[in-house]
Design an enzyme around this catalytic site. Structure first.
Site, short mmCIF file in Angstrom:
data_model
loop_
_atom_site.label_atom_id
_atom_site.label_comp_id
_atom_site.label_asym_id
_atom_site.label_seq_id
_atom_site.Cartn_x
_atom_site.Cartn_y
_atom_site.Cartn_z
CE LYS A 19 -3.98 -2.03 0.28
NZ LYS A 19 -4.96 -1.93 -0.82
CG ASP A 59 -4.13 -0.85 -3.96
OD1 ASP A 59 -4.61 0.21 -4.43
OD2 ASP A 59 -4.82 -1.78 -3.50
CD GLU A 82 -4.91 -2.71 -6.95
OE1 GLU A 82 -4.03 -3.53 -7.32
OE2 GLU A 82 -5.77 -3.00 -6.11
CD GLU A 113 -9.92 -2.30 -4.66
OE1 GLU A 113 -8.77 -2.51 -5.05
OE2 GLU A 113 -10.24 -2.32 -3.48
CG HIS A 132 -10.19 -6.36 -5.56
ND1 HIS A 132 -11.27 -6.60 -4.72
CD2 HIS A 132 -9.25 -5.74 -4.81
CE1 HIS A 132 -10.99 -6.12 -3.52
NE2 HIS A 132 -9.79 -5.59 -3.53
CD GLU A 173 -5.89 -8.24 -4.32
OE1 GLU A 173 -6.78 -7.99 -5.15
OE2 GLU A 173 -5.39 -7.38 -3.55
CA CA Z 1 -6.78 -2.61 -4.24
#
Ligand code: CA
Length: 395
Positions: free
Chosen positions: A173, A208, A234, A260, A310, A347
């Protein structure tokens, strides 16, 4: 065959001191809305609707809006059921909860269809291109208190753990901290990946933002990601900002991935035609179920956009994603399909979630080589432990 009973279940598991942050939210519990459909032949199918929000609205939609419209219908007629349900919610529910609820019903119908025909869902989708899929660890969330969010040592320990467990690909992240602090995290995780990768190779590495940035900052971050050889960036910007997406995609070399937050083929049509994405990430439990994900995948491939779904949620969500992934052809075709180049990946969320780890009697697990096997039993090919459903259900 007719549907005679539909039940929804809201499952919750508080995380206690194992909570974590992404750019938009703290996660203090894991939750899922499950749907169980029973037929007059005694067959039972399971589905899951929704991503990470409160499961109660999805359950209410299933109970009060969808169930009265599918009782008595043949669950094998998934497209007819889907189109009729969508037509009913079109005026007020084209995105979000209503489509999440349809997703759960659709997955359960596919589970029943596979059991009725004694075939795994991927066989009903036209056949499997693979019996296992390379998975990537979704981790690198912000853990501990705010004073530890920028702690690259903590992140490095986590990445090393994923690699020890067999993963050969990783997503982390960004978006909660300053650009400099987040790019330091990206660099730190890359170092651990490179130390463990065989000489001359690099493990697939994705980042992401969960739509944390305005477009001009996303471009700055994206340039930093390019320096670290990141495979895809992402959700750089908010899903409503198609112009911003296009600006980011046109400016950066790194691939842009999203989906997503998108519901149904209509959202993906707009993302694709507007030149927003290189990789489409429909979530089976959010975007409209297996029926809709298949249509989205065809649409994406037609326009040269790759599809890597996702995945979040319980073991049911994982199983549904695996059947869908099995049915995706290498894109484009290659005599030597390679993960992330032309092969899809799974994922595999690595945050704590007992609904993922204990709901299935035979949980979906990582193999030593970082792959996950596609279920081969009829329908979803899973056995749901109803004791676990009761354990995490409303008390
Ligand atoms: Ca994501």
């Amino acid at each position: 065959m007719k549907i005679v009973d539909v039940r929804s279940y809201t499952l919750k598991s508080p995380l206690g001191d194992q909570g974590f942050y992404a750019s938009q939210e703290s996660f203090s519990e894991r939750s899922s809305c499950l749907v169980r459909i029973e037929t007059d032949t005694g067959l039972v199918g399971w589905g899951e609707g929704g991503l990470w929000g409160a499961p109660e609205p999805v359950a209410a939609m299933i109970d009060h809006v969808l169930t009265p419209r599918i009782i008595g219908h043949n669950p094998l007629h998934m497209d007819v059921i889907w189109e009729r349900l969508y037509a009913h919610i079109r005026d007020w529910g084209r995105q979000g909860t209503a489509v999440e609820a349809i997703s759960g019903v659709d997955i359960a119908c596919w589970d029943i269809a596979g059991q009725a025909l004694q075939q795994p869902i991927h066989a009903l989708l036209g056949g499997a291109y693979r019996d296992r899929v390379q998975s990537y660890a979704t981790g690198g969330y912000y853990k501990g208190g705010p004073e530890r969010w920028a702690d690259t040592g903590l992140l490095k320990e986590e990445v090393a753990r994923h690699l020890d467990n067999g993963f050969r690909a990783l997503k982390i992240k960004v978006g909660l901290l300053s650009v400099a602090e987040d790019l330091a995290r990206v660099k730190a995780a890359r170092q651990v990946l490179d130390e463990c990768a065989p000489s001359g190779t690099r493990f697939p590495y994705m980042v992401d933002a969960n739509h944390a940035y305005p477009p001009h900052i996303a471009i700055t971050v994206g340039r930093g990601l390019e320096e670290e050889g990141v495979l895809w960036f992402e959700e750089p910007v908010i899903p409503e900002d198609r112009k911003g997406y296009r600006q980011v995609a046109e400016t950066l070399d790194v691939a842009i991935a999203a989906g997503e937050c998108e519901h149904t083929r209509y959202c993906f049509r707009d993302l694709i035609l507007d030149g927003c994405i290189d990789i489409a990430q429909p979530d089976i439990c959010g975007t409209g179920g297996i029926s809709e994900a298949v249509k989205i995948a065809t649409l994406a491939r037609t326009f040269g956009v790759q599809v890597i779904p996702h995945v979040w949620g319980s073991g049911i969500a994982l199983a549904a994603a695996l059947h869908f992934i099995a049915s995706l052809p290498p894109s484009p075709h290659s005599a030597n399909p390679l993960p992330a180049l032309n092969e899809p990946m799974l994922e595999f969320d690595r945050n704590p979630n007992p609904l993922r780890d204990t709901l299935l009697r035979d949980p979906i697990a990582l193999e030593d080589d970082g792959t996950v096997r596609i279920p081969q039993g009829p329908g979803l090919g899973i056995s749901v432990d109803e004791d676990v459903v009761a354990q995490f259900g409303p008390k």
